[in-house]
Design an enzyme around this catalytic site. Structure first.
Site, PDB file in Angstrom:
ATOM      1  N   ARG A 212       0.706  -1.647   0.115  1.00 27.61           N
ATOM      2  CA  ARG A 212       0.005  -0.288  -0.110  1.00 27.61           C
ATOM      3  C   ARG A 212       0.973   1.001  -0.123  1.00 27.61           C
ATOM      4  NH1 ARG A 212      -4.224  -0.334   4.850  1.00 27.61           N
ATOM      5  NH2 ARG A 212      -3.444  -2.068   5.411  1.00 27.61           N
TER       6      ARG A 212
ATOM      7  N   GLN B 174      14.987 -13.030   4.536  1.00 25.30           N
ATOM      8  CA  GLN B 174      13.503 -14.167   4.709  1.00 25.30           C
ATOM      9  C   GLN B 174      12.938 -14.158   3.641  1.00 25.30           C
ATOM     10  OE1 GLN B 174       9.802 -12.803   6.550  1.00 25.30           O
ATOM     11  NE2 GLN B 174       8.818 -14.472   6.927  1.00 25.30           N
TER      12      GLN B 174
ATOM     13  N   ASN C 193      -3.120  -6.816  19.689  1.00 22.88           N
ATOM     14  CA  ASN C 193      -2.148  -6.941  19.899  1.00 22.88           C
ATOM     15  C   ASN C 193      -1.099  -5.963  18.802  1.00 22.88           C
ATOM     16  OD1 ASN C 193       0.460  -8.008  19.406  1.00 22.88           O
ATOM     17  ND2 ASN C 193      -0.491  -9.478  17.632  1.00 22.88           N
TER      18      ASN C 193
ATOM     19  N   ASN D 143      27.638  39.340  10.095  1.00 24.09           N
ATOM     20  CA  ASN D 143      26.182  39.516   9.858  1.00 24.09           C
ATOM     21  C   ASN D 143      26.756  39.124   8.618  1.00 24.09           C
ATOM     22  OD1 ASN D 143      24.219  41.231   9.636  1.00 24.09           O
ATOM     23  ND2 ASN D 143      24.520  41.912   8.178  1.00 24.09           N
TER      24      ASN D 143
END
Ligand code: UD1
Ligand code: CA
Length: 431
Positions: free
Chosen positions: A21, A83, A179, A353
């Protein structure tokens, strides 16, 4: 806060998911809030907890860029584990079982896409887990609208299971305790569960949440820790969420500064990164945008419309005015950079300055090298001047308006490169 037991805890941060998404080619956890990836916020919270000394980050989608981020920004406190494919949160956790097989302590499991979790909350969470002598503690929260979250199922004896929205009965869907996706487990007791999880559920995934039922069946002590501030587990799934989380963090940061005596005229249009320190009686005018890590002193005036981009240190009584951009710069006290200037890779002394439209030209696009500008105490630059770094302006030196400085100026010297003015009398009349 004092911890009940000083033994170090390990963290596992799940960050392999796709984040469809987000509609992005970039990994979800590398999307940024105030120029810092979401994963960076989670890793910072674990580090700042003072008790978690190492984090395993589970990577999958865009694994290479996520691993590169960890290696570059957290080289000593993180390792990544791949994974592939991603078969669920319970599958993700199994990738550290080999690393931790001899680890006899607690593991805190978090998600890489919940950047607002606080270090103090993690401390309290671990403390509660230890004080209760639990084997497993689940962080939970009470939501008026619990849709899409896993529900915490209890009976008279306490925590029984976590049931995912898609697997929940109509009665379970009424449960408002959800949860949060953060767990503290005694690793040796709970990790055997990860080899026994099944994926016979509505999503066909291995759910880490099934470890609760597993632990209850084994007679292990399980408990939940109810979060006080639900914002902390705000999860990012879309760019709308990213904007909302940025606003939540900004609102908190602004409130902290207001409480500390910073004057902020318009909190709605002022953006301040959480790693910026600001002294008392400093005035921040509307439409100021501050990212990264910065330190701003007392009695300064910043904005309106100033952009401070990180690694900026400003002493007391400094004025940074409209359309001024600062990056990697130190500015000493009583110096003014009031209008339309860019100051980057620079050191500016006190009482200087910096005239309107002064640019420190720090970047050579051909060599791609960035160089430093040093402007010593009392030096001034005229309007529309360019300082081509590397260069030093000595104490009380002056750079004339419209000049381009390409070599060092001695103290008290004037640098002047503009062509002499020609005046042609009656030029207009004679045309
Ligand atoms: C999960 C919990 C849910 C909880 C919610 C809180 C499960 C089964 N459910 O649901 O009870 O209320 O978080 O936000 O855990 N990830 C991997 N590998 C995977 C799958 C996921 O690393 O194979 C990572 C994701 O990148 C993400 C995190 O795990 O950072 C959570 O996964 P996500 O699919 O968002 O879980 P939820 O459905 O939100
Ligand atoms: Ca999911």
């Amino acid at each position: 806060m004092t911890l009940t037991n000083q033994k170090a805890v390990k963290a596992v941060i799940l960050a392999a998911g796709k984040g469809t998404r987000m509609k992005s080619d970039k990994s979800k956890v590398l999307h940024e809030i105030f120029n810092k990836p979401l994963l960076g916020y989670v890793l910072d919270a674990t580090e700042k907890s003072g008790i978690i000394d190492f984090s395993y980050v589970i990577v999958g989608h865009q694994a290479e860029s996520v691993s590169e981020f960890c290696k570059k920004e957290y080289p000593r406190t993180t390792a990544t584990r791949l994974q592939m494919p991603q078969l669920g949160t319970g599958h993700a956790i199994s990738f550290v079982c080999e690393d931790l097989k001899d680890f006899d302590g607690e593991v805190v499991i978090l998600c890489g896409d919940t950047p607002l979790i606080k270090a103090e909350t993690l401390q309290e969470f671990i403390n509660k887990h230890r004080e209760n002598n639990s084997s497993l503690t689940v962080m939970s929260a009470i939501f008026d609208n619990p849709t899409n979250y896993g529900r915490i199922v209890r009976d008279a004896n306490g925590l029984k299971a976590i049931v995912e929205e898609k697997d929940a009965t109509p009665e379970q869907k009424q449960i408002k305790e959800i949860n949060a996706g953060i767990y503290c487990v005694n690793w040796q007791e709970i990790s055997p569960a990860f080899g026994e999880l099944k994926n016979n559920n509505a999503q066909g995934e291995y759910y880490i949440t099934d470890m609760v039922k597993w632990a209850v069946e084994k007679g292990l002590k399980t408990d939940s820790f109810i979060l006080k501030n639900n914002n902390e587990i705000f999860g990012i799934n879309s760019k709308t969420h990213l904007a909302e989380a940025t606003k939540i963090l900004n609102t908190e940061t602004i409130q902290k500064h207001l409480d500390n005596g910073v004057q902020i005229v318009d909190p709605q249009t002022t953006w301040i990164s959480p790693e910026t320190e600001i002294g008392t009686d400093t005035l921040i005018l509307p439409n100021v945008y501050i990212t990264g890590k910065n330190k701003i002193g007392n009695n300064c005036k910043i904005g309106p419309f100033a952009h401070i981009r990180g690694n900026v240190e400003i002493d007391d009584y400094v004025k940074i005015g409209n359309f001024v951009e600062l990056k990697k710069a130190t500015i000493k006290s009583n110096t003014n950079v009031c209008h339309l200037s860019y100051v980057g890779d620079s050191e500016i002394g006190s009482g200087c300055n910096i005239g309107a439209g002064t640019i420190t030209a720090n970047y050579n696009p051909i060599t791609k090298i960035k160089s430093k500008t040093i402007i010593k105490d009392g030096a001034n630059t005229g309007s529309n001047s360019v300082i081509v770094a590397p260069v030093v302006m000595g104490e009380n030196s002056n750079l004339a308006a419209g000049s381009v400085l390409t070599k060092n100026l001695d103290s008290n010297a004037l640098g002047l490169t503009r062509a002499a003015l020609r005046v042609i009398q009656n030029w207009v009349k004679n045309k």
